[in-house]
Design an enzyme around this catalytic site. Structure first.
Site, short mmCIF file in Angstrom:
data_model
loop_
_atom_site.label_atom_id
_atom_site.label_comp_id
_atom_site.label_asym_id
_atom_site.label_seq_id
_atom_site.Cartn_x
_atom_site.Cartn_y
_atom_site.Cartn_z
N SER A 140 0.85 -1.20 0.00
CA SER A 140 0.00 0.00 0.00
C SER A 140 0.88 1.23 0.00
CB SER A 140 -0.88 0.03 1.25
OG SER A 140 -1.56 1.27 1.32
N TYR A 153 -1.36 -0.39 10.36
CA TYR A 153 -1.48 -0.70 8.93
C TYR A 153 -0.24 -0.21 8.18
CZ TYR A 153 -3.51 -1.03 4.25
OH TYR A 153 -3.75 -1.35 2.92
N ALA A 154 0.11 1.08 8.38
CA ALA A 154 1.28 1.64 7.68
C ALA A 154 2.55 0.87 8.05
CB ALA A 154 1.43 3.12 8.02
N LYS A 157 2.62 -2.45 6.26
CA LYS A 157 2.85 -2.30 4.82
C LYS A 157 4.31 -1.91 4.54
CE LYS A 157 -1.05 -3.70 3.52
NZ LYS A 157 -1.20 -4.81 2.57
N ILE A 186 -8.73 1.91 -3.66
CA ILE A 186 -9.36 0.99 -4.62
C ILE A 186 -10.75 0.63 -4.10
CG2 ILE A 186 -9.12 -1.19 -5.88
CD1 ILE A 186 -6.79 0.81 -6.37
#
Ligand code: NAD
Length: 247
Positions: A140, A153-154, A157, A186
């Site tokens: 991502s 999340y970051a 990723k 997306i």
């Protein structure tokens, strides 16, 4: 005759969303597809759908459990005898601040997104020592900018990017291409879940220079290219597919 005739593509998190679009693209090109997911009901339906193009099988696994992935590898070799393309896609996200992230949520995101990626690679690693295959991570833009998801999340990723780079050094000399596709915004369930109301979505679309959300097929197109012989000199790269959102 599809370009991928007779090849075997394993895609994690392929029951729906981006993973499903990727697997469908491979299936349409004649590849045998293995739909790996922890959602049995939807995953089985997806594999059935793709059987219209080429043989497709659902294999149940939670990517946060290495034993599940070891079992996936056994099933793939029992049923197909090989693996040519591995797409490391399964992932989850929450748009939470550090204050909101519980220790349990931190561990869950890291376990699925990062540990799960390593477990997937580890399960198939030896097979890629001799097959000149292709490995594509779905990461991502959040791993680069720190936006679009929480700290967990970051971090997961960005961790995937480190993993991808290491694997590219290890497997490049064996003739395996290893790259990452970094999508953003997306149109999938993740996006609906992160931006549930019209106002937040309208705000978000203004940050995308081409002024639309991406479609899962946009990611499938790039992933397919990275699995094709045409991309064989692209290696160890993070390729953003984000409508210009990041830079
Ligand atoms: N949608 C976006 O805007 C976007 C942006 C950047 C990156 N991504 C990445 O793309 C990937 C796919 O996301 P998506 O948008 O298609 O999400 P999605 O929720 O539509 O699909 C994710 C799929 O992964 C499966 N999955 C989740 N956890 C799993 C686990 N532990 N074991 C097995 N399967 C599991 C789900 O059942 C589902 O089928 C993720 O890695 C995500 O981080 C998505």
């Amino acid at each position: 005759m599809g370009e991928m005739q007779g090849k075997v593509a394993v895609v994690t998190g392929a029951a729906k969303g981006i993973g499903k679009a990727i697997a469908e693209r491979f299936a349409r090109e004649g590849a045998y597809t293995v739909i790996v997911d922890f959602d049995r009901e939807v995953g089985e339906k997806t594999a059935q759908e793709f059987s219209a193009y080429a043989r497709s099988e659902f294999v149940h696994a939670d990517v946060s459990r290495f034993d599940d992935l070891a079992q996936v590898r056994e099933t793939v070799f029992d049923h197909f005898g090989r693996v040519d393309v591995l797409v490391v896609n399964a992932g989850i996200s929450y748009l939470h601040t550090v204050e909101e992230i519980s220790i349990e949520e931190w561990q869950r995101v890291l376990k699925i997104n990062l540990d799960g990626s390593f477990y997937t690679i580890k399960a198939f690693y030896n097979d890629f020592l001799s097959n000149q295959g292709k490995i594509i991570f779905i990461t991502s833009g959040s791993g680069i900018t720190g936006t679009g998801g929480g700290a967990h999340y970051a971090s997961s990723k960005a961790g995937q990017h480190g993993l991808m780079r290491t694997i590219s050094k290890e497997l490049g000399p064996k003739g395996v291409n290893v790259n990452a596709v970094a999508p953003r915004v997306i149109q999938t369930d993740i996006l609906d879940h992160l931006y549930p109301d019209e106002a937040s979505r309208a705000e978000l679309v203004k940050k995308i220079p081409i002024r639309r959300f991406g479609q899962p097929e946009d990611i499938a197109n790039l992933t397919f290219f990275l699995a094709s012989p045409e991309s064989s000199y692209i290696h160890g790269q993070i390729m953003l597919a984000d409508g210009g959102r990041t830079y």
